[in-house]
Design a protein around this motif. Structure first.
Motif, PDB file in Angstrom:
ATOM      1  N   UNK A  43       1.310  -7.414   2.750  1.00 20.24           N
ATOM      2  CA  UNK A  43       0.864  -6.116   1.716  1.00 20.24           C
ATOM      3  C   UNK A  43      -0.485  -5.411   2.310  1.00 20.24           C
ATOM      4  N   UNK A  44      -1.072  -5.990   3.494  1.00 17.33           N
ATOM      5  CA  UNK A  44      -2.317  -5.555   4.030  1.00 17.33           C
ATOM      6  C   UNK A  44      -1.845  -4.825   5.367  1.00 17.33           C
ATOM      7  N   UNK A  45      -0.783  -4.816   5.772  1.00 20.84           N
ATOM      8  CA  UNK A  45      -0.283  -4.395   7.211  1.00 20.84           C
ATOM      9  C   UNK A  45      -0.671  -3.042   7.703  1.00 20.84           C
ATOM     10  N   UNK A  46      -0.872  -2.203   6.747  1.00 20.92           N
ATOM     11  CA  UNK A  46      -1.313  -0.611   7.010  1.00 20.92           C
ATOM     12  C   UNK A  46      -2.754  -0.585   7.792  1.00 20.92           C
ATOM     13  N   UNK A  47      -3.789  -1.750   7.248  1.00 21.62           N
ATOM     14  CA  UNK A  47      -5.001  -1.639   7.786  1.00 21.62           C
ATOM     15  C   UNK A  47      -5.091  -1.965   9.368  1.00 21.62           C
ATOM     16  N   UNK A 142     -12.934  -6.803  11.961  1.00 16.02           N
ATOM     17  CA  UNK A 142     -12.213  -6.864  10.652  1.00 16.02           C
ATOM     18  C   UNK A 142     -12.907  -8.020   9.887  1.00 16.02           C
ATOM     19  N   UNK A 143     -13.033  -7.802   8.579  1.00 15.72           N
ATOM     20  CA  UNK A 143     -13.636  -8.890   7.406  1.00 15.72           C
ATOM     21  C   UNK A 143     -13.122  -8.628   6.235  1.00 15.72           C
ATOM     22  N   UNK A 173     -10.479  -4.475   1.890  1.00 14.25           N
ATOM     23  CA  UNK A 173     -10.838  -4.697   0.557  1.00 14.25           C
ATOM     24  C   UNK A 173      -9.853  -5.158  -0.327  1.00 14.25           C
ATOM     25  N   UNK A 174      -9.302  -6.432  -0.251  1.00 11.87           N
ATOM     26  CA  UNK A 174      -8.171  -6.731  -0.897  1.00 11.87           C
ATOM     27  C   UNK A 174      -8.600  -7.094  -2.627  1.00 11.87           C
ATOM     28  N   UNK A 237      -7.028  -2.346  -0.343  1.00  9.09           N
ATOM     29  CA  UNK A 237      -5.742  -2.966  -0.100  1.00  9.09           C
ATOM     30  C   UNK A 237      -5.518  -4.102  -1.124  1.00  9.09           C
ATOM     31  N   UNK A 238      -4.534  -4.925  -0.844  1.00 10.79           N
ATOM     32  CA  UNK A 238      -4.146  -6.115  -1.826  1.00 10.79           C
ATOM     33  C   UNK A 238      -3.294  -7.064  -0.874  1.00 10.79           C
TER      34      UNK A 238
END
Ligand code: TPP
Ligand code: MG
Length: 323
Positions: A43-47, A142-143, A173-174, A237-238
């Motif tokens: 779900x967060x792959x684009x980042x 990244x964090x 930010x998920x 993101x999520x």
């Protein structure tokens, strides 16, 4: 194919490699084929993909406990990652690191990290070394949103701002830190606003829009290489899975099925595929071919991992470092 189109197709492939790698891990973990904890990035792959597409091979990244996507996007081989998760000597850390400690200096991957916020001082140190060596490299750090309430976040941003270090701080930010929603732990909604406390650049993007992330990271990298110092980039993101694999029983105690389904409808990979089709840059057959190639890559990686030996007991203390 022009370079811009080639880059876009590459980004689609990277996102899909992250997704398929982790979907396979869901299966392997459920069958108890791999030891250790797994925090999935689905779900967060684009980042990770957008940020790493803006980096050069000799740039650095620091990563987190949710680090598979960062590693793949920075050039990590799926076969060696799989072997690491299987605990085999052909893995990136000879099978002794596992999911949360994959590192590879040749690729500029300064390590995933099980300690929340611990990548930030490492990124600052790498940034300082770049400055002292006088190269034009950058560090992408990244964090998560939860990590921004650690002291290390504030100490690192202050020093990086003061010394104008070439670091891009990327807050993924998920919206949750384990089961704690961001509004229960953080005094502000948009983390990037903390840029003002340190007098640095910062911006917020839709972290599920790979091109938006890429463009923001490119701007930040350009500033860093020009000696203009760090940037705080917040990507909204999520995560689709639980905090860790196996959390299923607790999931609906802190977020609803509707919320999760809503985010799934905005899948970053599907969104990008549709956008590329609309732009008429590619046809469906291009995506079908990539899907097939990625599927084969994952199958080969599992074979490679399963065929690789475990480390010998007498090597247990080799390759370890203590300060
Ligand atoms: C210093 C430290 N405190 C607590 C933990 C336990 N812990 C592991 S992940 C996590 C939440 C991190 O949330 P966030 O930074 O938002 O990252 P996400 O898991 O959402 O990607 C916590 C508290 C830890 N590993 N290290
Ligand atoms: Mg989080």
């Amino acid at each position: 194919m022009n370079p811009q189109s080639e880059l876009k197709l590459q980004m689609y492939r990277t996102m899909l490699r992250i997704r398929r790698f982790e979907e396979k891990l869901v299966e392997l973990k459920a069958r108890a084929s791999i030891p250790g904890l797994l925090h999935l990035y689905i779900g967060e792959e684009a980042t990770a993909t957008g940020v790493c597409a803006a980096l050069l091979p000799n740039d650095f990244i620091t990563s987190t406990h949710r680090g598979h996507g960062h590693c793949i996007a920075k050039g990590g081989e799926i076969s060696r990652m799989m072997a690491e998760l299987f605990g085999r000597i052909t893995g990136y850390c000879k099978g002794k690191g596992g999911s949360m400690h994959i590192a590879n200096l040749e690729l500029g991957i300064l390590g995933a990290n099980g300690i929340v916020g611990a990548g930030m001082p490492i990124a600052g140190g790498a940034g300082l070394s770049i400055k002292m060596r006088g190269t034009d490299q950058v560090v992408a750090c990244f964090f998560g949103d939860g990590a921004t309430n650690q002291g290390a976040f504030h100490e690192s941003l202050n020093m990086a701002a003061l010394w104008k270090l070439p670091v891009i701080y990327i807050c993924e930010n998920n919206q949750y830190a384990i089961s704690v929603a961001q509004n229960r732990s953080t005094s502000i909604k948009d983390v990037y606003m903390r840029k003002d406390a340190y007098g640095i650049h910062g911006c917020m993007v839709d972290g599920n829009d790979v091109m938006a992330v890429y463009e923001a990271a490119q701007d930040a990298a350009r500033r860093a290489r020009n000696g203009e110092g760090p940037t705080l980039l917040e990507c909204k993101t999520y995560r689709w899975r639980g905090h860790y694999e196996g959390e299923a029983d607790r999931t609906y105690t802190y977020r609803t099925a509707e919320e999760i389904e809503g985010w799934k409808k905005g899948c970053p990979i599907e969104r990008f595929r549709k956008k590329l089709l609309e732009e008429k840059a590619f046809v469906q057959e291009d995506f079908d071919r990539i899907n097939l190639e990625v599927k084969q890559e994952i199958e080969e990686a599992i074979r490679f991992a399963e065929d690789s030996p475990f480390p010998e007991p007498e090597d247990a203390l080799k390759g370890l470092y203590a300060a």
